[in-house]
Design a protein around this motif. Structure first.
Motif, PDB file in Angstrom:
ATOM      1  N   LEU A  26      13.705  75.674  90.835  1.00  0.00           N
ATOM      2  CA  LEU A  26      13.730  74.470  91.660  1.00  0.00           C
ATOM      3  C   LEU A  26      12.298  74.182  92.084  1.00  0.00           C
ATOM      4  CD1 LEU A  26      16.364  76.448  92.634  1.00  0.00           C
ATOM      5  CD2 LEU A  26      16.997  74.260  93.638  1.00  0.00           C
ATOM      6  N   GLY A  27      11.696  73.193  91.460  1.00  0.00           N
ATOM      7  CA  GLY A  27      10.297  72.887  91.712  1.00  0.00           C
ATOM      8  C   GLY A  27      10.089  72.205  93.052  1.00  0.00           C
ATOM      9  N   MET A  28       9.102  72.667  93.792  1.00  0.00           N
ATOM     10  CA  MET A  28       8.776  72.109  95.108  1.00  0.00           C
ATOM     11  C   MET A  28       7.809  70.943  94.921  1.00  0.00           C
ATOM     12  SD  MET A  28       8.459  75.932  96.745  1.00  0.00           S
ATOM     13  CE  MET A  28       7.554  75.502  98.215  1.00  0.00           C
ATOM     14  N   GLU A  29       8.301  69.856  94.337  1.00  0.00           N
ATOM     15  CA  GLU A  29       7.438  68.716  94.002  1.00  0.00           C
ATOM     16  C   GLU A  29       7.391  67.734  95.175  1.00  0.00           C
ATOM     17  OE1 GLU A  29       6.526  66.072  90.058  1.00  0.00           O
ATOM     18  OE2 GLU A  29       8.471  65.820  90.991  1.00  0.00           O
ATOM     19  N   HIS A  30       6.731  68.167  96.219  1.00  0.00           N
ATOM     20  CA  HIS A  30       6.624  67.343  97.422  1.00  0.00           C
ATOM     21  C   HIS A  30       5.331  67.667  98.140  1.00  0.00           C
ATOM     22  CE1 HIS A  30       7.572  70.914  99.820  1.00  0.00           C
ATOM     23  NE2 HIS A  30       8.603  71.137  99.020  1.00  0.00           N
ATOM     24  N   GLY A  31       4.993  66.854  99.109  1.00  0.00           N
ATOM     25  CA  GLY A  31       3.836  67.117  99.938  1.00  0.00           C
ATOM     26  C   GLY A  31       4.201  67.951 101.156  1.00  0.00           C
ATOM     27  N   ASN A  32       3.195  68.230 101.987  1.00  0.00           N
ATOM     28  CA  ASN A  32       3.401  68.953 103.233  1.00  0.00           C
ATOM     29  C   ASN A  32       3.421  67.946 104.380  1.00  0.00           C
ATOM     30  OD1 ASN A  32       3.049  71.023 101.431  1.00  0.00           O
ATOM     31  ND2 ASN A  32       1.197  71.853 102.389  1.00  0.00           N
ATOM     32  N   SER A  33       4.367  68.086 105.284  1.00  0.00           N
ATOM     33  CA  SER A  33       4.510  67.104 106.365  1.00  0.00           C
ATOM     34  C   SER A  33       3.415  67.227 107.412  1.00  0.00           C
ATOM     35  CB  SER A  33       5.877  67.253 107.026  1.00  0.00           C
ATOM     36  OG  SER A  33       6.011  68.536 107.632  1.00  0.00           O
ATOM     37  N   ILE A  61      18.455  67.589  81.490  1.00  0.00           N
ATOM     38  CA  ILE A  61      18.108  66.767  82.651  1.00  0.00           C
ATOM     39  C   ILE A  61      17.265  67.559  83.647  1.00  0.00           C
ATOM     40  CG2 ILE A  61      19.011  65.507  84.657  1.00  0.00           C
ATOM     41  CD1 ILE A  61      21.562  64.996  83.020  1.00  0.00           C
ATOM     42  N   LEU A  62      16.228  66.910  84.169  1.00  0.00           N
ATOM     43  CA  LEU A  62      15.540  67.368  85.359  1.00  0.00           C
ATOM     44  C   LEU A  62      16.106  66.546  86.519  1.00  0.00           C
ATOM     45  CD1 LEU A  62      11.640  67.643  85.857  1.00  0.00           C
ATOM     46  CD2 LEU A  62      13.281  67.232  87.678  1.00  0.00           C
ATOM     47  N   GLU A  89      27.393  67.852  90.271  1.00  0.00           N
ATOM     48  CA  GLU A  89      28.599  68.415  89.654  1.00  0.00           C
ATOM     49  C   GLU A  89      28.932  67.692  88.347  1.00  0.00           C
ATOM     50  OE1 GLU A  89      31.674  70.565  88.701  1.00  0.00           O
ATOM     51  OE2 GLU A  89      30.915  70.982  90.710  1.00  0.00           O
ATOM     52  N   ALA A  90      28.877  66.369  88.359  1.00  0.00           N
ATOM     53  CA  ALA A  90      29.242  65.584  87.182  1.00  0.00           C
ATOM     54  C   ALA A  90      28.265  65.808  86.025  1.00  0.00           C
ATOM     55  CB  ALA A  90      29.295  64.095  87.535  1.00  0.00           C
ATOM     56  N   CYS A  91      26.999  66.066  86.344  1.00  0.00           N
ATOM     57  CA  CYS A  91      25.966  66.251  85.309  1.00  0.00           C
ATOM     58  C   CYS A  91      25.717  67.709  84.971  1.00  0.00           C
ATOM     59  CB  CYS A  91      24.640  65.644  85.789  1.00  0.00           C
ATOM     60  SG  CYS A  91      24.602  63.859  85.908  1.00  0.00           S
ATOM     61  N   TRP A  92      26.464  68.602  85.573  1.00  0.00           N
ATOM     62  CA  TRP A  92      26.066  70.005  85.603  1.00  0.00           C
ATOM     63  C   TRP A  92      25.732  70.598  84.230  1.00  0.00           C
ATOM     64  CZ3 TRP A  92      24.140  72.881  89.208  1.00  0.00           C
ATOM     65  CH2 TRP A  92      23.987  74.248  88.962  1.00  0.00           C
ATOM     66  N   ASP A  93      26.540  70.330  83.240  1.00  0.00           N
ATOM     67  CA  ASP A  93      26.339  70.990  81.945  1.00  0.00           C
ATOM     68  C   ASP A  93      25.116  70.479  81.198  1.00  0.00           C
ATOM     69  OD1 ASP A  93      27.886  68.595  81.633  1.00  0.00           O
ATOM     70  OD2 ASP A  93      28.332  69.170  79.579  1.00  0.00           O
ATOM     71  N   GLU A  94      24.469  69.429  81.714  1.00  0.00           N
ATOM     72  CA  GLU A  94      23.239  68.939  81.087  1.00  0.00           C
ATOM     73  C   GLU A  94      22.004  69.145  81.968  1.00  0.00           C
ATOM     74  OE1 GLU A  94      22.915  68.057  78.059  1.00  0.00           O
ATOM     75  OE2 GLU A  94      25.023  67.866  77.476  1.00  0.00           O
ATOM     76  N   ILE A  95      22.166  69.721  83.145  1.00  0.00           N
ATOM     77  CA  ILE A  95      21.024  69.961  84.034  1.00  0.00           C
ATOM     78  C   ILE A  95      20.388  71.302  83.694  1.00  0.00           C
ATOM     79  CG2 ILE A  95      20.277  70.360  86.416  1.00  0.00           C
ATOM     80  CD1 ILE A  95      22.489  68.465  87.331  1.00  0.00           C
ATOM     81  N   ALA A  96      19.080  71.294  83.484  1.00  0.00           N
ATOM     82  CA  ALA A  96      18.355  72.531  83.197  1.00  0.00           C
ATOM     83  C   ALA A  96      17.308  72.851  84.250  1.00  0.00           C
ATOM     84  CB  ALA A  96      17.676  72.444  81.833  1.00  0.00           C
ATOM     85  N   TYR A  97      17.044  71.908  85.165  1.00  0.00           N
ATOM     86  CA  TYR A  97      15.939  72.091  86.093  1.00  0.00           C
ATOM     87  C   TYR A  97      16.156  71.175  87.288  1.00  0.00           C
ATOM     88  CZ  TYR A  97      10.989  73.289  87.100  1.00  0.00           C
ATOM     89  OH  TYR A  97       9.827  73.792  87.632  1.00  0.00           O
ATOM     90  N   PHE A  98      15.736  71.621  88.470  1.00  0.00           N
ATOM     91  CA  PHE A  98      15.778  70.803  89.688  1.00  0.00           C
ATOM     92  C   PHE A  98      14.379  70.667  90.265  1.00  0.00           C
ATOM     93  CE2 PHE A  98      20.164  72.337  89.586  1.00  0.00           C
ATOM     94  CZ  PHE A  98      20.889  71.217  89.973  1.00  0.00           C
TER      95      PHE A  98
END
Length: 304
Positions: A276-283, A214-215, A233-242
């Motif tokens: 942890l990817g910074m996939e956002h714009g600048n304010s 999961i991302l 927490e519930a998804c933790w063991d399947e999360i590989a990326y944020f």
């Protein structure tokens, strides 16, 4: 003259002369921030402070203390640039994060449909992405299963998606590469098959492969389902990326409602060593906005 100003000036001069900007790279600033997590900027995030050249931007990221980088468009960049970026990332200690692995069907079903031709198209694109990942030392690639098929029950659609991902996993496993499934919120991306973290968790369990994870995009899941820390927490063991983005606005942390300091503290406390990817714009526009992004990450990173 400030070092940053000097580097930008010499980089632009070198580019005009046809000289690679990386020749002007020097050692990281001695006062570069030491982040507790691997936050990953993307190209364009610091273009006013670093200049337009991708190589100069990578050096700038490393100078600020960032230790990772992601690039959704990496697959579409010229091979020569991919190789140069790989070399700079290796030199400067930037770990490569995700890139988008395939064509995303935003408005029509592909993987959910069960259509064998569309499945083969997806698998051929995964094979091509393996070569890109090898070239840039990437481990993770983003997969979005596409639009729902309104003519089929969700159970059938899920079975079609799982089968496609099993076959993709067979391609990725020998290379120890991981496709990360990204649930996307219904407001920004209405009609997509994958929208919630429990759904992604169920699919990953069904595929049952170390190459299908999961991302967890915190921005998307705040809109879609909220309850961020319990769902992580519930998804933790399947999360590989944020991936990161505040809400509303999808800008840097501290600009919206998400308590990123607490979220980062929880992720760090779980022993997460990934990106942890910074996939956002600048304010804020311009160099001031780019400095605001850096300052926001310094502030929210102070959770220990």
């Amino acid at each position: 003259m400030k070092r940053r100003t000097f580097l930008n000036t010499t980089t632009m001069a070198g580019t005009a002369l046809g000289i690679s900007p990386k020749l002007f790279a020097s050692e990281p600033w001695t006062n570069a921030h030491k982040f507790n997590l691997k936050y990953a900027p993307h190209l364009g995030m610091f273009k006013n402070m670093a200049g337009e050249d991708p190589i100069a931007q990578l050096h700038f990221m490393a100078d600020q203390g960032f230790t990772a980088f992601e690039d959704n468009e990496m697959k579409n960049r010229p091979i020569e640039l991919q190789e140069r970026m790989k070399d700079v990332m290796a030199k400067r200690g930037l770990q490569m994060g995700v890139f988008v692995a395939h064509k995303i069907y935003w408005k029509e079903p592909n993987l959910a449909s069960g259509n064998e031709n569309l499945r083969e198209e997806f698998l051929s694109q995964i094979k091509a992405s393996v070569e890109v990942a090898k070239r840039v030392n990437a481990k993770w690639m983003t997969v979005v299963p596409g639009h729902v098929d309104l003519r089929q029950d969700m159970g059938y659609q899920t079975a079609h998606v799982v089968e496609s991902l099993k076959r993709a996993s067979d391609i990725l496993e020998p290379h120890e590469m991981v496709m990360v499934l990204e649930p996307l919120n219904f407001r920004n991306h209405p009609g997509l098959f994958l929208s919630e973290s429990p759904q992604a968790y169920e699919i990953c369990k069904a595929v049952d492969s170390p190459s299908c994870k999961i991302l967890f995009d915190i921005y998307h899941q705040q809109i879609q389902e909220g309850n961020l820390i319990p769902n992580i927490e519930a998804c933790w063991d399947e999360i590989a990326y944020f991936q990161i983005g505040d809400n509303p606005g999808r800008k840097e942390p501290t600009t919206g409602e998400i308590n990123y300091k607490n979220v980062f503290k929880f992720i760090h406390g779980k022993g997460y060593h990934g990106i942890l990817g910074m996939e956002h714009g600048n304010s804020i526009e311009g160099a001031a906005g780019e400095q605001a992004v850096i300052d926001a990450y310094k502030a929210t990173d102070q959770f220990l």
